[in-house]
Scaffold this active site. Structure first.
Site, short mmCIF file in Angstrom:
data_model
loop_
_atom_site.label_atom_id
_atom_site.label_comp_id
_atom_site.label_asym_id
_atom_site.label_seq_id
_atom_site.Cartn_x
_atom_site.Cartn_y
_atom_site.Cartn_z
N GLU A 142 0.80 -1.08 -0.06
CA GLU A 142 -0.01 -0.11 0.35
C GLU A 142 0.75 1.04 -0.04
O GLU A 142 0.63 2.05 -1.12
CB GLU A 142 -0.69 -0.34 1.52
CG GLU A 142 -1.96 1.16 1.53
CD GLU A 142 -3.17 1.25 0.41
OE1 GLU A 142 -2.95 1.04 -0.22
OE2 GLU A 142 -4.02 1.91 0.82
N THR A 194 -3.73 9.33 -4.03
CA THR A 194 -3.94 9.31 -3.54
C THR A 194 -2.91 10.40 -3.15
O THR A 194 -2.94 10.97 -1.85
CB THR A 194 -3.98 7.82 -2.32
OG1 THR A 194 -4.62 6.84 -2.67
CG2 THR A 194 -3.80 7.75 -0.70
#
Ligand code: ADP
Length: 324
Positions: A142, A194
């Site tokens: 991630e 993000t």
């Protein structure tokens, strides 16, 4: 050859009042990850979708997460032998990724691939690792997508339900109780990375604003466990992130207003957007919320996808193989 397929659900992180620490899993959409062992010391990635994601293992969150797992097995401080024994100097993994969650959607696309890959690989290795170790490997994956260490998508993706990340270093995840809730997700078809959405965040906030934020988060967690829908609605308030990020999302204010008017308890930006989510007490209300919010984007000719889903309480799970 041994093959494991898992289903990893989409997740809504931040949940308005829990930036970087609160998240929940939804039943749809999801990624499907299949892993098999190959007789070559490498991690290969194969995509079964059209998203053109990287196929180099260290550039793909799924590959990066599995590489972190292999590194751990081979490290000198890892004393536990694999059972049954496998020599990772002679074998590797092939990861097949079928993404149901569009990358950059704000509903945990990268987290689903990272978690799915480590859960499938761990199953192939006879469930060698414990939950927190799997979360660590998924975090390494991630990190590649968001350039930050945060577990608010990967924790609910692995464990299901609502989770609170009390700490990332060391990892300390709290599973929360929750009452029946239905989720509407509207995903305008634009991509927000993000990593980009993090660059615009304030680095400092006034103490008064911080007090409001932790009061809301505490109240929200209490409301979840008591099933106090009114308190839940009052707690979904955010003066820190939403005001700066909403500008990235077309018609955000109108969408939120329409959702609340249709009966949702509350909602806001899902993760870093562009998806917008709403929580409702019943499936029927959640459907109405979807319809009203869809109307706003239809009227303004913005392509979007809408999902109405229950909270997924199972998290990432192995799909039993069909008998031939
Ligand atoms: P989301 O919130 O939808 O996960 P992110 O911006 O966090 O969106 O992650 C998407 C980014 O991660 C994209 O730049 C994408 O290219 C990269 N990426 C690498 N591998 C994957 C993967 N297997 N699944 C999804 N995104 C991936």
């Amino acid at each position: 050859m041994e093959k494991i397929t898992v289903r990893a659900p989409a997740t809504v992180a931040n949940v308005v009042c829990g930036f970087d620490c609160l998240g929940f899993a939804i039943k749809e959409p999801f990624d499907e990850i299949t892993i098999s062992i190959i007789e070559e010391q490498t991690v290969k990635i194969k995509h079964l979708d059209n998203f053109n994601l990287p196929t180099e293992a260290d550039q793909n969150v799924a590959g990066k997460a599995v590489l972190a797992m292999i590194e751990k097995i081979q490290s000198s401080d890892h004393k536990k032998p694999l059972s049954p024994p496998k020599n990772l100097e002679h074998i590797g993994f092939q990861i097949e990724i079928k993404k149901g969650i569009k990358p950059g959607s704000g509903i945990g696309s990268s987290a689903a691939s990272a978690v799915g890959a480590v859960v499938a690989a761990n199953e192939l290795l006879g469930n060698h690792f414990r939950t927190n170790e799997l979360l660590e490997f998924a975090l390494a994956g991630e990190e590649l997508a968001s350039q930050g260490r945060h577990a608010d998508n990967i924790a609910p993706c692995l464990l299901g339900g609502f989770t609170l990340v009390r700490s990332v270093d060391p990892l300390d995840i709290v599973k929360l109780e929750f009452p029946p809730l239905f989720v509407t997700v509207i995903h305008p078809q634009i991509e927000i990375k993000t990593s980009e959405a993090r660059k615009i965040l304030p680095q400092q906030i006034p103490l008064k604003t911080a007090v409001k934020a932790w009061s809301n988060l505490g109240a929200f967690v209490s409301a979840l466990s008591k099933g106090d829908y009114e308190l839940l609605a009052r707690s979904m308030e955010d003066e820190i992130i939403e005001p700066v990020r909403k500008g990235l999302i077309p018609y955000f204010d109108e969408l939120k207003k329409a959702g609340l008017k249709a009966g949702a308890l509350g909602g806001g930006i899902s993760g870093s957007g562009p998806s917008v989510f709403m929580l409702s007490k019943s499936q029927e209300i959640a459907q109405n919320v979807a319809q009203e919010m869809s109307g706003i984007l239809d009227k303004n000719r913005i392509p979007f996808k809408a999902y109405v889903s229950e909270i997924d309480s199972e998290g990432t799970k192995v799909i039993p193989r069909r008998k031939a």
